[in-house]
Design an enzyme around this catalytic site. Structure first.
Site, PDB file in Angstrom:
ATOM      1  N   PHE A  87      19.079  96.252 128.233  1.00 25.18           N
ATOM      2  CA  PHE A  87      17.858  95.061 128.173  1.00 25.18           C
ATOM      3  C   PHE A  87      16.912  95.521 129.467  1.00 25.18           C
ATOM      4  CE2 PHE A  87      15.606  91.412 128.852  1.00 25.18           C
ATOM      5  CZ  PHE A  87      15.140  91.110 127.812  1.00 25.18           C
ATOM      6  N   ASP A 130      13.326  96.939 118.551  1.00 24.24           N
ATOM      7  CA  ASP A 130      14.903  96.809 118.756  1.00 24.24           C
ATOM      8  C   ASP A 130      15.633  96.555 117.691  1.00 24.24           C
ATOM      9  OD1 ASP A 130      17.140  96.229 120.569  1.00 24.24           O
ATOM     10  OD2 ASP A 130      16.680  93.972 120.580  1.00 24.24           O
ATOM     11  N   ARG A 145       6.770  90.879 133.706  1.00 23.68           N
ATOM     12  CA  ARG A 145       5.847  91.322 133.020  1.00 23.68           C
ATOM     13  C   ARG A 145       4.906  92.168 133.597  1.00 23.68           C
ATOM     14  NH1 ARG A 145       6.205  89.340 127.901  1.00 23.68           N
ATOM     15  NH2 ARG A 145       6.794  86.975 127.542  1.00 23.68           N
ATOM     16  N   GLU A 153       3.149  97.733 119.461  1.00 23.96           N
ATOM     17  CA  GLU A 153       4.280  96.993 119.909  1.00 23.96           C
ATOM     18  C   GLU A 153       4.741  97.606 121.343  1.00 23.96           C
ATOM     19  OE1 GLU A 153       6.352  94.500 119.310  1.00 23.96           O
ATOM     20  OE2 GLU A 153       6.877  94.244 117.500  1.00 23.96           O
ATOM     21  N   ASP A 154       5.478  96.710 122.161  1.00 25.59           N
ATOM     22  CA  ASP A 154       6.034  97.177 123.246  1.00 25.59           C
ATOM     23  C   ASP A 154       7.406  97.777 123.012  1.00 25.59           C
ATOM     24  OD1 ASP A 154       7.544  94.708 122.137  1.00 25.59           O
ATOM     25  OD2 ASP A 154       7.580  93.911 124.158  1.00 25.59           O
TER      26      ASP A 154
END
Ligand code: IMP
Ligand code: MG
Length: 184
Positions: A160, A110, A173, A106-107
């Protein structure tokens, strides 16, 4: 939503990422040494698109554990910086992974919704021998559903972030570092 974001402020540099990703690969290799993940039944790495694509591609170049690479596409953010609270699964197609050792890549974790959704899905579908999660970034303070990733690149504050695969509205990205957006 305020004005569109402008210039990303560096938070984690490319060299910090590269160093940490190779450390993570060593941690993962060390963990799977004791597991029956050989050429014949390799570890299954599931890259969660789109955000984890750069992390995955760098991680697999460092990993010595034999692996089979699979992809799913999930999304929870839409085009906002605040999670929609709903997990969408545009593509969950996977081969039969029954009883395998699975490591999800996973990046960022959250609220924990996406990871919990995928965990429940994989357990239900495949009853894996082991199921672990590695994330590049962990915003642990934002959890709404408990979730403890097994391997974490960096724990970050509630901001963020974009770059290195992570997007804001499909942009940024391709940055080779992690940045924080600020308004112009
Ligand atoms: P969760 O379901 O709330 O844990 O969100 C996980 C997903 O939301 C990640 O896989 C990302 O795609 C996205 N996400 C969460 N935080 C950020 C961020 O700071 N920047 C970009 N995407 C994020
Ligand atoms: Mg996203």
């Amino acid at each position: 939503m305020p004005n569109p974001p402008s210039t990303p402020n560096p938070l984690i540099s490319n060299s910090q990422i590269i160093t940490r990703v190779s450390e993570l690969a060593r941690e993962i290799d060390a963990f799977y040494v004791d597991h029956p993940v050989a050429e014949i039944q390799p570890l299954v790495l599931i890259c969660v698109l789109k955000g984890a694509v750069l992390f995955t591609s760098d991680l697999i170049r460092e990993l010595k554990t034999p692996f089979q690479l699979e992809f799913v596409r999930l999304s929870s953010y839409g085009s906002n910086t605040i999670s929609s609270g709903m997990v969408e699964a545009p593509d969950l197609s996977l081969p039969n992974l029954f009883g395998r050792n699975i490591l999800v890549v996973e990046d960022i974790i959250d609220t924990g919704r996406t990871a919990n959704f995928l965990k429940a899905y994989l357990i239900d579908q495949f009853k894996p021998s082991s199921l672990k999660f590695v994330c590049l970034l962990d915003k642990a303070s934002r959890r709404e559903i408990p979730f403890d990733p097994d391997f974490v690149g960096f724990e970050i504050e509630d901001r963020f972030v974009i770059g290195y695969g992570l997007d804001y509205d499909e942009k940024y990205r391709g940055l080779n570092y992690i940045g924080v957006l600020y308004e112009s």
